[in-house]
Design a protein around this motif. Structure first.
Motif, PDB file in Angstrom:
ATOM      1  N   ALA A   1     -24.108  40.563 -20.493  1.00  0.00           N
ATOM      2  CA  ALA A   1     -24.015  41.698 -21.376  1.00  0.00           C
ATOM      3  C   ALA A   1     -25.248  42.402 -21.469  1.00  0.00           C
TER       4      ALA A   1
ATOM      5  N   LEU B   1     -22.970  40.672 -29.980  1.00  0.00           N
ATOM      6  CA  LEU B   1     -24.106  39.700 -29.783  1.00  0.00           C
ATOM      7  C   LEU B   1     -25.175  40.430 -30.467  1.00  0.00           C
TER       8      LEU B   1
ATOM      9  N   ASN C   1     -25.780  35.120 -18.518  1.00  0.00           N
ATOM     10  CA  ASN C   1     -26.244  36.042 -19.527  1.00  0.00           C
ATOM     11  C   ASN C   1     -26.124  37.642 -18.908  1.00  0.00           C
TER      12      ASN C   1
ATOM     13  N   ILE D   1     -17.198  36.309 -23.058  1.00  0.00           N
ATOM     14  CA  ILE D   1     -17.798  36.684 -24.342  1.00  0.00           C
ATOM     15  C   ILE D   1     -17.876  38.301 -24.280  1.00  0.00           C
ATOM     16  N   SER D   2     -17.337  39.184 -25.166  1.00  0.00           N
ATOM     17  CA  SER D   2     -17.462  40.641 -25.270  1.00  0.00           C
ATOM     18  C   SER D   2     -17.036  41.005 -26.605  1.00  0.00           C
TER      19      SER D   2
ATOM     20  N   THR E   1     -21.490  36.349 -20.565  1.00  0.00           N
ATOM     21  CA  THR E   1     -21.230  37.463 -21.561  1.00  0.00           C
ATOM     22  C   THR E   1     -21.109  38.669 -20.730  1.00  0.00           C
TER      23      THR E   1
END
Ligand SMILES: NC(=O)c1ccc[n+]([C@@H]2O[C@H](COP(=O)([O-])OP(=O)(O)OC[C@H]3O[C@@H](n4cnc5c(N)ncnc54)[C@H](OP(=O)(O)O)[C@@H]3O)[C@@H](O)[C@H]2O)c1
Length: 248
Positions: A84, A53, A82, A31-32, A7
């Motif tokens: 982010a 998120l 993890n 993921i972002s 993330t």
């Protein structure tokens, strides 16, 4: 093939971790909210998920979508990083708005918890190396006025990691889980801290001083240390690792 779910890959440390992990034997799920086209241009082994998120109710669906693409017949390992996070709102708590409080704790604490839970459930029947690295912060312990939300979230993430580590010590095939404090890294998050209004966040000066004195590490160097930890033979369950101690 080793599969990585990471993330916060649009910039900073997450981007550097993803970039370092690029290899023909690795497949990355990034993921972002903002898509990182630079990263996508570097490898065809990347799937990008533009995802907020804060969207708690959609995290399980996101993970299901990711796991559809994991080919179990060739999987050697599945890893969740993890990374982010957000620092704002940086303010004394009486001035924080409800939405800001919620978003901070959602992204920094609740989302990694939900991702961890779903990751464990979805990998339960997959007999490969499974590990989770939670990127935490020394702010879990080193407290500054104005950073109560960020610090509370990171302390919560560390305690969550330690507790899940205890659970995994009892599992037949445990999932490795650690928290890492990356030290002070030259990223947008640091810039945001030092650019705060000094009248409402006096500690902005400390962040400015750290930058001026060249005390920040590069995202690339820090990413390298994090990846070394990720692949460590004696990966401890539930450890909270300070990279500052590690790199000394
Ligand atoms: N930099 C430091 O000195 C330092 C020190 C200690 C710990 N850390 C930790 O290191 C990690 C990386 O921080 P960094 O310095 O690289 O920060 P950064 O440069 O600000 O990057 C943060 C990343 O998180 C993503 N993100 C933020 N909100 C999100 C949301 N709602 N949904 C999805 N993604 C979101 C951002 O992507 P989008 O904006 O595109 O969504 C971005 O890719 C964080 O966990 C941070 O707490 C950093």
């Amino acid at each position: 093939m080793k599969y990585f779910i990471i993330t916060g890959t649009s910039r900073g440390l997450g981007e550097a971790i993803a970039e370092r992990l690029i290899s023909p034997d690795h497949y990355l799920f990034c993921i972002s909210r903002e898509r990182n086209n630079r990263l996508l241009g570097k490898s065809s082994n990347i799937a990008y998920f533009e995802f907020d998120l804060n969207d708690m109710d959609q995290i399980e669906t996101l993970m299901n979508d990711i796991f559809i693409s994991i080919d179990r017949s060739i999987a050697e390992g599945i890893y969740l990083i993890n990374n982010a996070a957000m620092i704002s709102p940086v303010t004394f708590i009486q001035s924080a708005q409800v939405q800001g409080i919620t978003r901070n704790l959602n992204v920094n604490l609740l989302a990694p918890i939900i991702l961890t839970s779903v990751f464990m459930r979805l990998t339960n029947e997959i007999p490969v190396d499974r590990r989770i690295v939670n990127i935490s912060s020394g702010s879990a312990k080193n407290l500054l006025p104005g950073m109560s939300l960020y610090s509370a979230a990171k302390a919560g993430l560390d305690v969550f990691t330690q507790c899940v580590g205890l659970e995994q010590n009892q599992a037949q095939v445990p999932v490795g889980i650690i928290s890492i404090w990356p030290g002070m890294v030259d990223t947008d998050l640091q810039a945001e801290a030092r650019n705060q209004d000094k009248t409402t966040f006096p500690s902005a000066e400390i962040f400015g001083m750290v930058k001026d004195k060249g005390m920040l590490t590069t995202p690339e160097e820090t990413a390298q240390h994090i990846i070394e930890y990720l692949f460590k033979q004696d990966f401890e369950h539930g450890a909270v690792v300070d990279l500052y101690d590690y790199s000394k």
